[in-house]
Design a protein around this motif. Structure first.
Motif, PDB file in Angstrom:
ATOM      1  N   GLU A 148      44.745  28.410  45.490  1.00 50.56           N
ATOM      2  CA  GLU A 148      44.059  29.477  46.203  1.00 50.56           C
ATOM      3  C   GLU A 148      43.076  30.198  45.278  1.00 50.56           C
ATOM      4  OE1 GLU A 148      46.609  32.225  48.176  1.00 50.56           O
ATOM      5  OE2 GLU A 148      47.668  30.678  49.334  1.00 50.56           O
ATOM      6  N   THR A 149      42.024  30.766  45.881  1.00 49.73           N
ATOM      7  CA  THR A 149      41.064  31.544  45.113  1.00 49.73           C
ATOM      8  C   THR A 149      41.679  32.882  44.748  1.00 49.73           C
ATOM      9  OG1 THR A 149      39.191  30.520  46.242  1.00 49.73           O
ATOM     10  CG2 THR A 149      38.785  32.619  45.120  1.00 49.73           C
ATOM     11  N   PRO A 150      41.694  33.253  43.469  1.00 41.95           N
ATOM     12  CA  PRO A 150      42.343  34.503  43.076  1.00 41.95           C
ATOM     13  C   PRO A 150      41.469  35.716  43.321  1.00 41.95           C
ATOM     14  CG  PRO A 150      41.401  33.473  41.151  1.00 41.95           C
ATOM     15  CD  PRO A 150      41.150  32.522  42.299  1.00 41.95           C
ATOM     16  N   ASP A 151      42.111  36.859  43.498  1.00 48.52           N
ATOM     17  CA  ASP A 151      41.368  38.113  43.426  1.00 48.52           C
ATOM     18  C   ASP A 151      41.114  38.407  41.946  1.00 48.52           C
ATOM     19  OD1 ASP A 151      43.541  40.172  42.387  1.00 48.52           O
ATOM     20  OD2 ASP A 151      44.504  38.907  43.887  1.00 48.52           O
ATOM     21  N   PRO A 152      40.164  39.298  41.616  1.00 48.21           N
ATOM     22  CA  PRO A 152      39.820  39.530  40.204  1.00 48.21           C
ATOM     23  C   PRO A 152      41.008  39.944  39.348  1.00 48.21           C
ATOM     24  CG  PRO A 152      38.146  40.477  41.630  1.00 48.21           C
ATOM     25  CD  PRO A 152      39.258  40.025  42.534  1.00 48.21           C
ATOM     26  N   ARG A 153      41.902  40.745  39.876  1.00 49.29           N
ATOM     27  CA  ARG A 153      43.048  41.217  39.097  1.00 49.29           C
ATOM     28  C   ARG A 153      43.977  40.054  38.731  1.00 49.29           C
ATOM     29  NH1 ARG A 153      45.492  46.239  38.510  1.00 49.29           N
ATOM     30  NH2 ARG A 153      47.708  46.196  38.000  1.00 49.29           N
ATOM     31  N   THR A 154      44.275  39.203  39.715  1.00 47.73           N
ATOM     32  CA  THR A 154      45.135  38.046  39.449  1.00 47.73           C
ATOM     33  C   THR A 154      44.460  37.090  38.481  1.00 47.73           C
ATOM     34  OG1 THR A 154      46.141  38.230  41.642  1.00 47.73           O
ATOM     35  CG2 THR A 154      46.415  36.138  40.491  1.00 47.73           C
ATOM     36  N   ALA A 155      43.152  36.889  38.648  1.00 46.18           N
ATOM     37  CA  ALA A 155      42.414  36.015  37.735  1.00 46.18           C
ATOM     38  C   ALA A 155      42.517  36.531  36.305  1.00 46.18           C
ATOM     39  CB  ALA A 155      40.946  35.938  38.164  1.00 46.18           C
ATOM     40  N   ALA A 156      42.390  37.857  36.126  1.00 45.90           N
ATOM     41  CA  ALA A 156      42.469  38.444  34.791  1.00 45.90           C
ATOM     42  C   ALA A 156      43.867  38.277  34.199  1.00 45.90           C
ATOM     43  CB  ALA A 156      42.104  39.926  34.854  1.00 45.90           C
ATOM     44  N   ILE A 157      44.903  38.492  35.001  1.00 46.57           N
ATOM     45  CA  ILE A 157      46.286  38.355  34.515  1.00 46.57           C
ATOM     46  C   ILE A 157      46.567  36.925  34.098  1.00 46.57           C
ATOM     47  CG2 ILE A 157      48.711  38.409  35.241  1.00 46.57           C
ATOM     48  CD1 ILE A 157      48.037  40.917  36.875  1.00 46.57           C
ATOM     49  N   VAL A 158      46.149  35.958  34.916  1.00 45.98           N
ATOM     50  CA  VAL A 158      46.364  34.553  34.563  1.00 45.98           C
ATOM     51  C   VAL A 158      45.600  34.199  33.291  1.00 45.98           C
ATOM     52  CG1 VAL A 158      46.002  32.158  35.282  1.00 45.98           C
ATOM     53  CG2 VAL A 158      46.863  33.831  36.922  1.00 45.98           C
ATOM     54  N   ALA A 159      44.370  34.696  33.166  1.00 44.03           N
ATOM     55  CA  ALA A 159      43.569  34.420  31.969  1.00 44.03           C
ATOM     56  C   ALA A 159      44.274  34.934  30.717  1.00 44.03           C
ATOM     57  CB  ALA A 159      42.189  35.060  32.102  1.00 44.03           C
ATOM     58  N   LEU A 160      44.842  36.124  30.791  1.00 44.49           N
ATOM     59  CA  LEU A 160      45.543  36.704  29.649  1.00 44.49           C
ATOM     60  C   LEU A 160      46.833  35.954  29.341  1.00 44.49           C
ATOM     61  CD1 LEU A 160      44.946  40.440  30.558  1.00 44.49           C
ATOM     62  CD2 LEU A 160      44.132  39.330  28.479  1.00 44.49           C
ATOM     63  N   LEU A 161      47.583  35.593  30.373  1.00 45.78           N
ATOM     64  CA  LEU A 161      48.808  34.830  30.169  1.00 45.78           C
ATOM     65  C   LEU A 161      48.505  33.467  29.559  1.00 45.78           C
ATOM     66  CD1 LEU A 161      50.729  35.612  33.486  1.00 45.78           C
ATOM     67  CD2 LEU A 161      51.414  36.311  31.183  1.00 45.78           C
TER      68      LEU A 161
END
Length: 226
Positions: A148-161
Protein backbone atom coordinates in the motif's frame (compact mmCIF):
# COMPACT_ATOMS: atom_id res chain seq x y z
CA UNK A 1 2.11 11.54 19.68
CA UNK A 2 5.39 12.56 18.09
CA UNK A 3 7.21 10.42 15.53
CA UNK A 4 9.97 9.81 18.08
CA UNK A 5 7.39 8.45 20.56
CA UNK A 6 5.85 6.13 17.98
CA UNK A 7 9.30 4.97 16.92
CA UNK A 8 10.44 4.11 20.44
CA UNK A 9 7.15 2.37 21.13
CA UNK A 10 7.75 0.15 18.11
CA UNK A 11 11.33 -0.56 19.16
CA UNK A 12 10.46 -1.59 22.73
CA UNK A 13 9.83 -5.25 23.46
CA UNK A 14 6.18 -5.48 24.56
CA UNK A 15 6.94 -7.69 27.57
CA UNK A 16 10.21 -6.27 28.92
CA UNK A 17 10.58 -2.87 27.32
CA UNK A 18 14.08 -3.70 26.08
CA UNK A 19 14.69 -1.69 22.91
CA UNK A 20 15.86 -3.26 19.67
CA UNK A 21 19.26 -1.96 18.49
CA UNK A 22 19.84 -0.33 21.88
CA UNK A 23 23.40 0.69 20.99
CA UNK A 24 22.24 2.86 18.10
CA UNK A 25 19.13 4.24 19.82
CA UNK A 26 20.40 7.83 20.29
CA UNK A 27 20.94 8.18 16.53
CA UNK A 28 17.53 6.71 15.71
CA UNK A 29 15.67 8.88 18.23
CA UNK A 30 17.58 11.97 17.19
CA UNK A 31 16.73 11.19 13.57
CA UNK A 32 13.04 10.92 14.41
CA UNK A 33 13.02 14.41 15.93
CA UNK A 34 14.87 15.87 12.95
CA UNK A 35 12.41 14.23 10.54
CA UNK A 36 9.45 15.69 12.44
CA UNK A 37 11.01 19.14 12.27
CA UNK A 38 11.56 18.66 8.53
CA UNK A 39 7.92 17.68 8.05
CA UNK A 40 6.90 20.84 9.91
CA UNK A 41 9.10 22.89 7.58
CA UNK A 42 11.39 23.98 10.40
CA UNK A 43 14.74 22.56 9.22
CA UNK A 44 16.47 22.00 5.92
CA UNK A 45 19.44 19.80 5.02
CA UNK A 46 20.60 21.47 1.84
CA UNK A 47 23.95 22.81 2.99
CA UNK A 48 27.32 21.44 1.96
CA UNK A 49 28.75 18.78 4.23
CA UNK A 50 31.17 15.93 4.08
CA UNK A 51 30.40 12.49 2.72
CA UNK A 52 30.77 10.94 6.17
CA UNK A 53 28.96 13.50 8.29
CA UNK A 54 26.17 14.32 5.84
CA UNK A 55 24.78 17.70 4.73
CA UNK A 56 24.54 20.70 7.01
CA UNK A 57 21.22 21.12 8.79
CA UNK A 58 19.86 24.63 9.29
CA UNK A 59 16.89 25.88 11.29
CA UNK A 60 14.16 27.55 9.24
CA UNK A 61 10.96 29.38 9.99
CA UNK A 62 10.05 31.17 13.19
CA UNK A 63 7.50 31.10 15.96
CA UNK A 64 6.94 28.54 18.73
CA UNK A 65 6.70 24.85 17.94
CA UNK A 66 3.75 22.75 19.18
CA UNK A 67 5.79 20.60 21.56
CA UNK A 68 8.58 21.47 24.04
CA UNK A 69 10.69 18.50 22.90
CA UNK A 70 10.62 19.78 19.32
CA UNK A 71 11.25 23.34 20.49
CA UNK A 72 14.35 22.29 22.45
CA UNK A 73 15.72 20.45 19.41
CA UNK A 74 15.02 23.39 17.09
CA UNK A 75 16.72 25.77 19.51
CA UNK A 76 19.80 23.51 19.48
CA UNK A 77 19.87 23.49 15.68
CA UNK A 78 19.31 27.26 15.50
CA UNK A 79 22.55 27.88 17.41
CA UNK A 80 24.55 27.12 14.25
CA UNK A 81 24.28 24.88 11.15
CA UNK A 82 25.81 21.47 11.79
CA UNK A 83 26.14 18.19 9.89
CA UNK A 84 23.34 15.65 10.27
CA UNK A 85 25.68 13.13 11.89
CA UNK A 86 26.66 15.57 14.64
CA UNK A 87 23.08 16.62 15.35
CA UNK A 88 21.79 13.06 15.63
CA UNK A 89 23.81 12.50 18.79
CA UNK A 90 23.48 16.06 20.09
CA UNK A 91 19.69 15.79 20.01
CA UNK A 92 19.22 12.07 20.59
CA UNK A 93 21.86 11.46 23.24
CA UNK A 94 19.56 12.12 26.22
CA UNK A 95 16.19 11.42 24.62
CA UNK A 96 15.69 7.88 25.94
CA UNK A 97 14.64 8.97 29.44
CA UNK A 98 12.52 11.85 28.18
CA UNK A 99 10.59 9.77 25.65
CA UNK A 100 10.12 6.84 28.06
CA UNK A 101 8.63 9.23 30.63
CA UNK A 102 6.31 10.65 27.98
CA UNK A 103 5.15 7.19 26.92
CA UNK A 104 4.44 6.31 30.56
CA UNK A 105 2.49 9.55 31.05
CA UNK A 106 0.51 8.77 27.89
CA UNK A 107 -0.41 5.32 29.23
CA UNK A 108 1.40 3.48 26.42
CA UNK A 109 3.91 1.66 28.67
CA UNK A 110 4.36 1.22 32.41
CA UNK A 111 7.40 1.01 34.68
CA UNK A 112 7.77 -2.17 36.74
CA UNK A 113 10.50 -2.92 39.27
CA UNK A 114 11.30 -6.60 39.76
CA UNK A 115 13.83 -8.80 41.49
CA UNK A 116 15.71 -11.44 39.52
CA UNK A 117 16.48 -14.61 41.47
CA UNK A 118 15.26 -12.74 44.52
CA UNK A 119 18.47 -10.69 44.58
CA UNK A 120 18.92 -8.23 41.73
CA UNK A 121 16.63 -5.29 41.13
CA UNK A 122 15.68 -4.50 37.56
CA UNK A 123 13.26 -2.16 35.83
CA UNK A 124 11.07 -3.28 32.96
CA UNK A 125 8.89 -1.21 30.64
CA UNK A 126 6.10 -3.50 29.34
CA UNK A 127 3.23 -2.29 27.18
CA UNK A 128 0.24 -0.84 28.99
CA UNK A 129 -2.05 -0.11 26.04
CA UNK A 130 -1.45 -2.13 22.88
CA UNK A 131 -4.11 -0.51 20.67
CA UNK A 132 -2.04 2.41 19.36
CA UNK A 133 1.06 0.30 18.75
CA UNK A 134 -1.00 -2.37 17.02
CA UNK A 135 -2.37 0.28 14.65
CA UNK A 136 1.17 1.46 13.89
CA UNK A 137 2.25 -2.09 13.11
CA UNK A 138 -0.77 -2.65 10.86
CA UNK A 139 0.16 0.46 8.89
CA UNK A 140 3.76 -0.68 8.47
CA UNK A 141 2.71 -4.17 7.44
CA UNK A 142 0.22 -2.79 4.91
CA UNK A 143 2.98 -0.74 3.28
CA UNK A 144 5.79 -3.31 3.33
CA UNK A 145 3.90 -6.58 2.87
CA UNK A 146 0.77 -5.53 0.97
CA UNK A 147 2.41 -2.75 -1.04
CA UNK A 148 0.00 0.00 0.00
CA UNK A 149 1.02 3.62 -0.54
CA UNK A 150 2.11 5.06 2.82
CA UNK A 151 1.08 8.34 4.33
CA UNK A 152 4.09 10.65 4.99
CA UNK A 153 4.28 9.78 8.69
CA UNK A 154 4.36 6.02 8.06
CA UNK A 155 6.88 6.49 5.26
CA UNK A 156 9.14 8.44 7.64
CA UNK A 157 8.86 5.81 10.40
CA UNK A 158 9.67 2.97 8.01
CA UNK A 159 12.62 4.95 6.60
CA UNK A 160 14.03 5.44 10.11
CA UNK A 161 13.47 1.82 11.12
CA UNK A 162 15.12 0.64 7.92
CA UNK A 163 18.06 3.00 8.38
CA UNK A 164 18.59 1.83 11.97
CA UNK A 165 18.57 -1.84 10.95
CA UNK A 166 15.79 -2.57 13.46
CA UNK A 167 13.03 -3.30 10.96
CA UNK A 168 13.58 -7.10 10.85
CA UNK A 169 13.37 -7.21 14.66
CA UNK A 170 9.87 -5.76 15.04
CA UNK A 171 7.46 -7.98 16.94
CA UNK A 172 5.40 -9.64 15.67
CA UNK A 173 7.85 -10.34 12.89
CA UNK A 174 7.12 -9.19 9.37
CA UNK A 175 7.27 -11.96 6.78
CA UNK A 176 10.63 -10.87 5.36
CA UNK A 177 11.07 -11.11 1.59
CA UNK A 178 12.85 -9.43 -1.28
CA UNK A 179 9.81 -7.23 -1.93
CA UNK A 180 9.63 -6.14 1.72
CA UNK A 181 13.34 -5.30 1.70
CA UNK A 182 13.09 -3.31 -1.52
CA UNK A 183 10.05 -1.36 -0.34
CA UNK A 184 11.77 -0.47 2.92
CA UNK A 185 14.94 0.63 1.14
CA UNK A 186 12.92 2.69 -1.36
CA UNK A 187 11.32 4.62 1.51
CA UNK A 188 14.69 4.97 3.23
CA UNK A 189 16.09 6.53 0.05
CA UNK A 190 13.23 9.04 -0.18
CA UNK A 191 11.11 7.34 -2.83
CA UNK A 192 7.75 8.04 -1.18
CA UNK A 193 5.71 8.31 -4.37
CA UNK A 194 2.31 9.85 -3.71
CA UNK A 195 3.24 10.22 -0.04
CA UNK A 196 5.87 12.87 -0.81
CA UNK A 197 5.23 16.08 1.09
CA UNK A 198 7.76 18.19 -0.76
CA UNK A 199 11.23 17.87 -2.17
CA UNK A 200 12.84 19.57 0.84
CA UNK A 201 11.18 17.18 3.29
CA UNK A 202 12.06 13.99 1.42
CA UNK A 203 15.61 15.24 0.78
CA UNK A 204 16.08 16.00 4.47
CA UNK A 205 14.52 12.71 5.57
CA UNK A 206 16.76 10.80 3.17
CA UNK A 207 19.85 12.55 4.55
CA UNK A 208 18.78 11.80 8.12
CA UNK A 209 18.05 8.13 7.39
CA UNK A 210 21.39 7.77 5.62
CA UNK A 211 23.27 9.39 8.51
CA UNK A 212 21.43 7.21 11.02
CA UNK A 213 22.29 4.10 9.02
CA UNK A 214 25.95 5.11 8.82
CA UNK A 215 26.09 5.84 12.54
CA UNK A 216 24.37 2.56 13.38
CA UNK A 217 26.80 0.62 11.20
CA UNK A 218 29.76 2.35 12.85
CA UNK A 219 28.47 1.50 16.32
CA UNK A 220 27.95 -2.14 15.36
CA UNK A 221 31.44 -2.44 13.85
CA UNK A 222 33.01 -0.82 16.92
CA UNK A 223 31.10 -3.19 19.22
CA UNK A 224 32.14 -6.27 17.25
CA UNK A 225 35.78 -5.23 17.11
CA UNK A 226 36.07 -4.23 20.76
Amino acid sequence: MLIVEDLLLLLLDDETGTPAKAGTLPYTLGGAVLVELAMLGRIDADGEGSRLSGPLVTATGDGPLPDPLLQAAWDEIARKPRPVQTLLLAIGGDLWTTVVDRLIAAGQIRREKKRVLGLFRMTQLPSADVAHEAELRRGIRAVLVDGETPDPRTAAIVALLSGSGALPELRPLIAWSGDVYRRAKALESGNWGAAAVGTAVTRTTTAIAAASAAASAAVIVTTVNS
